[in-house]
Design an enzyme around this catalytic site. Sequence first.
Site, PDB file in Angstrom:
ATOM      1  N   MET A 146      -3.922  10.386  -5.424  1.00 38.15           N
ATOM      2  CA  MET A 146      -3.887   9.238  -4.501  1.00 38.15           C
ATOM      3  C   MET A 146      -2.450   8.968  -4.082  1.00 38.15           C
ATOM      4  O   MET A 146      -1.526   9.060  -4.888  1.00 38.15           O
ATOM      5  CB  MET A 146      -4.486   8.022  -5.171  1.00 38.15           C
ATOM      6  CG  MET A 146      -5.965   8.159  -5.339  1.00 38.15           C
ATOM      7  SD  MET A 146      -6.681   6.613  -5.854  1.00 38.15           S
ATOM      8  CE  MET A 146      -8.385   7.128  -5.975  1.00 38.15           C
ATOM      9  N   GLN A 194      15.977   5.175   0.180  1.00 38.39           N
ATOM     10  CA  GLN A 194      15.445   6.385  -0.441  1.00 38.39           C
ATOM     11  C   GLN A 194      14.752   7.314   0.559  1.00 38.39           C
ATOM     12  O   GLN A 194      14.185   8.331   0.171  1.00 38.39           O
ATOM     13  CB  GLN A 194      14.516   6.039  -1.597  1.00 38.39           C
ATOM     14  CG  GLN A 194      13.173   5.457  -1.210  1.00 38.39           C
ATOM     15  CD  GLN A 194      12.434   4.949  -2.425  1.00 38.39           C
ATOM     16  OE1 GLN A 194      12.821   3.966  -3.033  1.00 38.39           O
ATOM     17  NE2 GLN A 194      11.349   5.627  -2.797  1.00 38.39           N
ATOM     18  N   GLY A 213      -4.383   4.192  -7.252  1.00 34.97           N
ATOM     19  CA  GLY A 213      -3.302   4.717  -8.102  1.00 34.97           C
ATOM     20  C   GLY A 213      -2.391   3.582  -8.547  1.00 34.97           C
ATOM     21  O   GLY A 213      -2.075   3.440  -9.739  1.00 34.97           O
ATOM     22  N   HIS A 214      -1.985   2.753  -7.590  1.00 34.33           N
ATOM     23  CA  HIS A 214      -1.150   1.594  -7.934  1.00 34.33           C
ATOM     24  C   HIS A 214      -1.931   0.629  -8.857  1.00 34.33           C
ATOM     25  O   HIS A 214      -1.376   0.076  -9.813  1.00 34.33           O
ATOM     26  CB  HIS A 214      -0.773   0.803  -6.674  1.00 34.33           C
ATOM     27  CG  HIS A 214       0.072   1.549  -5.687  1.00 34.33           C
ATOM     28  ND1 HIS A 214      -0.401   1.956  -4.467  1.00 34.33           N
ATOM     29  CD2 HIS A 214       1.372   1.937  -5.734  1.00 34.33           C
ATOM     30  CE1 HIS A 214       0.574   2.560  -3.788  1.00 34.33           C
ATOM     31  NE2 HIS A 214       1.652   2.578  -4.538  1.00 34.33           N
ATOM     32  N   GLY A 270       4.166  -0.743  -1.499  1.00 37.47           N
ATOM     33  CA  GLY A 270       3.029  -1.313  -0.775  1.00 37.47           C
ATOM     34  C   GLY A 270       2.047  -0.256  -0.306  1.00 37.47           C
ATOM     35  O   GLY A 270       2.055   0.873  -0.788  1.00 37.47           O
ATOM     36  N   ALA A 271       1.175  -0.664   0.666  1.00 34.19           N
ATOM     37  CA  ALA A 271       0.039   0.170   1.089  1.00 34.19           C
ATOM     38  C   ALA A 271      -0.720   0.598  -0.174  1.00 34.19           C
ATOM     39  O   ALA A 271      -0.933   1.788  -0.437  1.00 34.19           O
ATOM     40  CB  ALA A 271       0.489   1.375   1.917  1.00 34.19           C
ATOM     41  N   GLY A 285       4.351   5.797 -12.101  1.00 34.54           N
ATOM     42  CA  GLY A 285       3.300   6.817 -12.086  1.00 34.54           C
ATOM     43  C   GLY A 285       3.891   8.202 -12.288  1.00 34.54           C
ATOM     44  O   GLY A 285       4.959   8.520 -11.766  1.00 34.54           O
ATOM     45  N   GLN A 320      10.784  11.302 -10.447  1.00 34.19           N
ATOM     46  CA  GLN A 320      11.255   9.911 -10.382  1.00 34.19           C
ATOM     47  C   GLN A 320      11.089   9.226 -11.746  1.00 34.19           C
ATOM     48  O   GLN A 320      12.006   8.563 -12.247  1.00 34.19           O
ATOM     49  CB  GLN A 320      10.460   9.148  -9.317  1.00 34.19           C
ATOM     50  CG  GLN A 320      10.640   7.644  -9.360  1.00 34.19           C
ATOM     51  CD  GLN A 320       9.926   6.958  -8.226  1.00 34.19           C
ATOM     52  OE1 GLN A 320      10.439   6.900  -7.114  1.00 34.19           O
ATOM     53  NE2 GLN A 320       8.730   6.442  -8.481  1.00 34.19           N
TER      54      GLN A 320
HETATM   55  P1  AMP Z   1       4.976   4.020  -4.293  1.00 34.47           P
HETATM   56  O1  AMP Z   1       4.429   2.767  -3.681  1.00 34.47           O
HETATM   57  O2  AMP Z   1       4.474   5.270  -3.647  1.00 34.47           O
HETATM   58  O3  AMP Z   1       6.487   3.973  -4.458  1.00 34.47           O
HETATM   59  O4  AMP Z   1       4.397   4.077  -5.761  1.00 34.47           O
HETATM   60  C1  AMP Z   1       4.615   3.031  -6.672  1.00 34.47           C
HETATM   61  C2  AMP Z   1       4.287   3.526  -8.046  1.00 34.47           C
HETATM   62  O5  AMP Z   1       2.908   3.898  -8.102  1.00 34.47           O
HETATM   63  C3  AMP Z   1       5.113   4.753  -8.436  1.00 34.47           C
HETATM   64  O6  AMP Z   1       5.507   4.625  -9.792  1.00 34.47           O
HETATM   65  C4  AMP Z   1       4.134   5.875  -8.244  1.00 34.47           C
HETATM   66  O7  AMP Z   1       4.392   6.990  -9.076  1.00 34.47           O
HETATM   67  C5  AMP Z   1       2.825   5.197  -8.642  1.00 34.47           C
HETATM   68  N1  AMP Z   1       1.693   5.925  -8.064  1.00 34.47           N
HETATM   69  C6  AMP Z   1       1.467   6.158  -6.747  1.00 34.47           C
HETATM   70  N2  AMP Z   1       0.354   6.914  -6.613  1.00 34.47           N
HETATM   71  C7  AMP Z   1      -0.103   7.170  -7.860  1.00 34.47           C
HETATM   72  C8  AMP Z   1      -1.207   7.908  -8.389  1.00 34.47           C
HETATM   73  N3  AMP Z   1      -2.051   8.548  -7.611  1.00 34.47           N
HETATM   74  N4  AMP Z   1      -1.366   7.945  -9.723  1.00 34.47           N
HETATM   75  C9  AMP Z   1      -0.484   7.307 -10.546  1.00 34.47           C
HETATM   76  N5  AMP Z   1       0.563   6.592 -10.110  1.00 34.47           N
HETATM   77  C10 AMP Z   1       0.751   6.527  -8.793  1.00 34.47           C
END
Ligand code: AMP
Length: 282
Positions: free
Chosen positions: A184, A61, A36-37, A31-32, A147, A153
Amino acid sequence: MQVYSLPAEIFNETQRLRFQEKSIGMVPTMGALHEGHFHLVKQARKENDILIVSIFVNPLQFNNQEDLDNYPRTLEKDLSHLEKLGVDLVFAPAEENMYPEKPQVSIVFGQMERVMEGAFRPGHFSGVGVVVTKLFNICNPTRAYFGKKDMQQYLLVKRMVEDLSQPVEIIGVPIVREPSGLAMSSRNQRLSNDGLEIASSIYKGLTIAKQEWDQAKSPDETKNAAIAFYNKQEGLSIEYINIVSPHDLEDLDENVNQPAVICVAGFVEGVRLIDNLYLRQD
Ligand code: AMP
């Protein structure tokens, strides 16, 4: 767009869709949500019949309670963005839906988790492995999008899926950056304007390293150039900087014609940030 919180309900729905031979793309998130997401979501939208986004801040985690408590949560805003992006199903479980009891099973990734994020965040990847496996079992995706901002990961999940024959294809998506170069991240929301500027130097250091690498400098010389730059940035403290193979995350000790990625973690205003850059693409 349908929003589910109960695993059994979204499981039934996604099973039904798979029986109809629909492909399901899944984007797991905490979330948030930010651009990027959205990049992952847009790619998954193009490549699948049905699109699921999960939103779950996974306590397993987090190795640091304060980081978990401070993690931004913006569910209503997230849902309105996802609706506009054409998401079909959202899975947003409460903690007790995912973990009625604290899991006893853990996933151990071996050598690949003993470095970088795994070394500095003990237990982190075990928590990632458990939640990602549960999300796959519950949501039945054909493809899941990760990402490359979280390079380790992405590589560990890809390896887990191969090792355990989990029936899902893992797709890696390039890093989305701010115009300043800053990768991001939901955690960027916790930075002041000054902090954002300092944080943008993380990427600058990586580009300096890339210039060195392109001139055939050794991994140590390359790393040292970045470290020298980072040492001059007030307000930035670097936790690790590694040059590794994007296949097995082993340190590279020579700059030869092979894929390489430089990975960095550091703190700005108490917020932990990570970034990476391919020195030589796969
Ligand atoms: P998170 O909510 O931080 O767990 O991210 C969810 C997914 O979005 C993960 O696979 C992250 O690697 C991807 N992600 C977050 N930020 C970015 C970004 N700036 N560029 C590409 N993927 C991203």
